[in-house]
Design a protein around this motif. Structure first.
Motif, PDB file in Angstrom:
ATOM      1  N   VAL A   2       1.050 -46.035 -10.539  1.00 34.55           N
ATOM      2  CA  VAL A   2       1.710 -45.751  -9.325  1.00 34.55           C
ATOM      3  C   VAL A   2       3.128 -46.058  -9.406  1.00 34.55           C
ATOM      4  O   VAL A   2       3.898 -45.518  -8.574  1.00 34.55           O
ATOM      5  CB  VAL A   2       0.996 -46.145  -7.992  1.00 34.55           C
ATOM      6  N   GLU A   3       3.269 -47.290 -10.228  1.00 30.07           N
ATOM      7  CA  GLU A   3       4.896 -47.460  -9.918  1.00 30.07           C
ATOM      8  C   GLU A   3       5.898 -46.573 -10.531  1.00 30.07           C
ATOM      9  O   GLU A   3       6.877 -46.572 -10.200  1.00 30.07           O
ATOM     10  CB  GLU A   3       4.804 -49.053 -10.895  1.00 30.07           C
ATOM     11  N   GLU A   4       5.555 -45.759 -11.237  1.00 31.70           N
ATOM     12  CA  GLU A   4       6.234 -44.350 -11.674  1.00 31.70           C
ATOM     13  C   GLU A   4       6.727 -43.848 -10.431  1.00 31.70           C
ATOM     14  O   GLU A   4       7.887 -43.570 -10.547  1.00 31.70           O
ATOM     15  CB  GLU A   4       5.488 -43.689 -12.616  1.00 31.70           C
ATOM     16  N   SER A   5       5.742 -43.674  -9.883  1.00 30.46           N
ATOM     17  CA  SER A   5       6.177 -42.729  -8.411  1.00 30.46           C
ATOM     18  C   SER A   5       6.985 -43.413  -7.586  1.00 30.46           C
ATOM     19  O   SER A   5       7.972 -43.049  -6.978  1.00 30.46           O
ATOM     20  CB  SER A   5       5.049 -41.894  -7.675  1.00 30.46           C
ATOM     21  N   GLU A  43      -4.572 -46.762  -7.219  1.00 26.65           N
ATOM     22  CA  GLU A  43      -5.445 -47.240  -8.261  1.00 26.65           C
ATOM     23  C   GLU A  43      -5.501 -46.543  -9.436  1.00 26.65           C
ATOM     24  O   GLU A  43      -6.483 -46.670 -10.242  1.00 26.65           O
ATOM     25  CB  GLU A  43      -6.920 -47.496  -7.542  1.00 26.65           C
ATOM     26  N   ASP A  44      -4.429 -45.765  -9.636  1.00 28.58           N
ATOM     27  CA  ASP A  44      -4.347 -44.746 -10.826  1.00 28.58           C
ATOM     28  C   ASP A  44      -4.034 -45.851 -12.305  1.00 28.58           C
ATOM     29  O   ASP A  44      -3.268 -46.670 -12.578  1.00 28.58           O
ATOM     30  CB  ASP A  44      -2.967 -44.031 -10.881  1.00 28.58           C
ATOM     31  N   ASN A  71      -7.108 -39.166  -9.880  1.00 32.86           N
ATOM     32  CA  ASN A  71      -7.593 -37.750  -9.433  1.00 32.86           C
ATOM     33  C   ASN A  71      -6.925 -37.676  -8.280  1.00 32.86           C
ATOM     34  O   ASN A  71      -7.514 -36.718  -7.472  1.00 32.86           O
ATOM     35  CB  ASN A  71      -8.906 -37.616  -9.330  1.00 32.86           C
ATOM     36  N   ALA A  72      -5.568 -38.220  -7.760  1.00 32.41           N
ATOM     37  CA  ALA A  72      -5.008 -37.850  -6.647  1.00 32.41           C
ATOM     38  C   ALA A  72      -4.820 -36.203  -6.192  1.00 32.41           C
ATOM     39  O   ALA A  72      -4.746 -35.972  -5.270  1.00 32.41           O
ATOM     40  CB  ALA A  72      -3.535 -38.442  -6.722  1.00 32.41           C
ATOM     41  N   TRP A  73      -5.027 -35.460  -7.565  1.00 33.30           N
ATOM     42  CA  TRP A  73      -4.748 -33.993  -7.155  1.00 33.30           C
ATOM     43  C   TRP A  73      -6.045 -33.313  -6.350  1.00 33.30           C
ATOM     44  O   TRP A  73      -5.634 -32.597  -5.723  1.00 33.30           O
ATOM     45  CB  TRP A  73      -4.671 -33.318  -8.456  1.00 33.30           C
ATOM     46  N   LYS A  82      -4.119 -44.636  -0.720  1.00 37.34           N
ATOM     47  CA  LYS A  82      -4.849 -45.827  -0.879  1.00 37.34           C
ATOM     48  C   LYS A  82      -6.160 -45.938  -1.281  1.00 37.34           C
ATOM     49  O   LYS A  82      -7.171 -45.008  -1.061  1.00 37.34           O
ATOM     50  CB  LYS A  82      -4.756 -46.490   0.630  1.00 37.34           C
ATOM     51  N   GLY A  83      -6.545 -46.628  -2.390  1.00 35.44           N
ATOM     52  CA  GLY A  83      -7.917 -46.548  -3.089  1.00 35.44           C
ATOM     53  C   GLY A  83      -8.284 -45.368  -3.967  1.00 35.44           C
ATOM     54  O   GLY A  83      -9.368 -45.232  -4.300  1.00 35.44           O
TER      55      GLY A  83
END
Length: 242
Positions: free
Chosen positions: A192-195, A186-187, A220-222, A215-216
């Motif tokens: 997320v399609e970049e990765s 949900e970035d 801030n995935a970091w 997921k969700g």
């Protein structure tokens, strides 16, 4: 843990341009114009506890590149997040951690300056050149992909968190270097399609790549990626195959 005082690194790079006369003239004039650019990088350097108990042992080194949120802010902001934050909280790493600061609020990382800094720190400390690891998030993640494509023979492993990916140049990355990619689905900042596309391309070319797709989770995935203990265990297990 030992955090030295703030260090500074200045890059001076010469760029040579070919000059020639106007087309109306009947002869060609050639020359060189040297343009000097400078970049000052402040950085933190962490040493493992047992670094100073030996004069001969060599250690791995993790190069960490922060995101745009800390770019252009006071240097001390680097310590508030991700691996530097963990170190402040007392976490021990078995390798050195080099954490430079991007001084520009709206500029990309100067990867030439970063590499010259890395070369200097490596030369001045007992660093095993076959165990240099690379990681970055967001703008720093994009810089990590750049470093991997332009300096494919330098790193033993790389972890990228929610960074823009240079898909057309995926084949420039060293196929022997393990890669771990993290991204939230949900970035809203870097899709997320970049990765997704980069990981798919790398797998098609038989690269050693892992993918953690949260997921969700937003940009801030970091927060999850850098508190994954197995990430640092994975880094420490890698050694460059020349």
């Amino acid at each position: 843990m030992r955090w030295p005082q703030v260090f500074f690194w200045t890059l001076s790079a010469g760029v040579f341009l070919l000059m020639q006369s106007c087309a109306a003239q009947s002869h060609l004039v050639e020359g060189e114009l040297q343009t000097v650019t400078k970049e000052q990088l402040q950085y933190y350097l962490y040493y493992p506890e047992n670094y100073f108990s030996s004069d001969t042992e060599r250690f791995g080194l993790l190069l960490f590149l922060h995101g745009g949120g800390e770019s252009g802010l006071p240097f001390e902001e680097v310590k508030k997040y991700n691996p530097p934050k963990l170190l402040q909280e007392g976490k021990q790493f078995p390798f050195l951690v080099l954490a430079p600061h991007n001084p520009h609020e709206k500029k990309w990382w100067n990867i030439q300056a970063v590499m010259q800094l890395l070369d200097s720190v490596t030369a001045e400390n007992r660093v095993d050149k076959n165990r240099i690891y690379l990681t970055g998030l967001s703008r720093g993640g994009s810089a990590a992909w750049q470093l991997a494509t332009q300096y494919p023979n330098r790193f033993a492993a790389m972890a990228v968190v929610c960074g823009m990916a240079p898909l057309p140049y995926a084949h420039w990355i060293d196929q022997k270097m393990p890669i771990w990619v993290f991204h939230g689905d949900e970035d809203d900042n870097i899709n997320v399609e970049e990765s997704d596309a980069m990981v798919e391309k790398l797998k098609e070319m038989n690269y050693d790549v892992r993918y953690t797709r949260y997921k969700g989770v937003g940009h801030n995935a970091w927060d999850r990626a850098y508190t994954t203990d197995s990430l640092y265990t994975w880094f420490a297990e890698q050694k460059r195959i020349n």
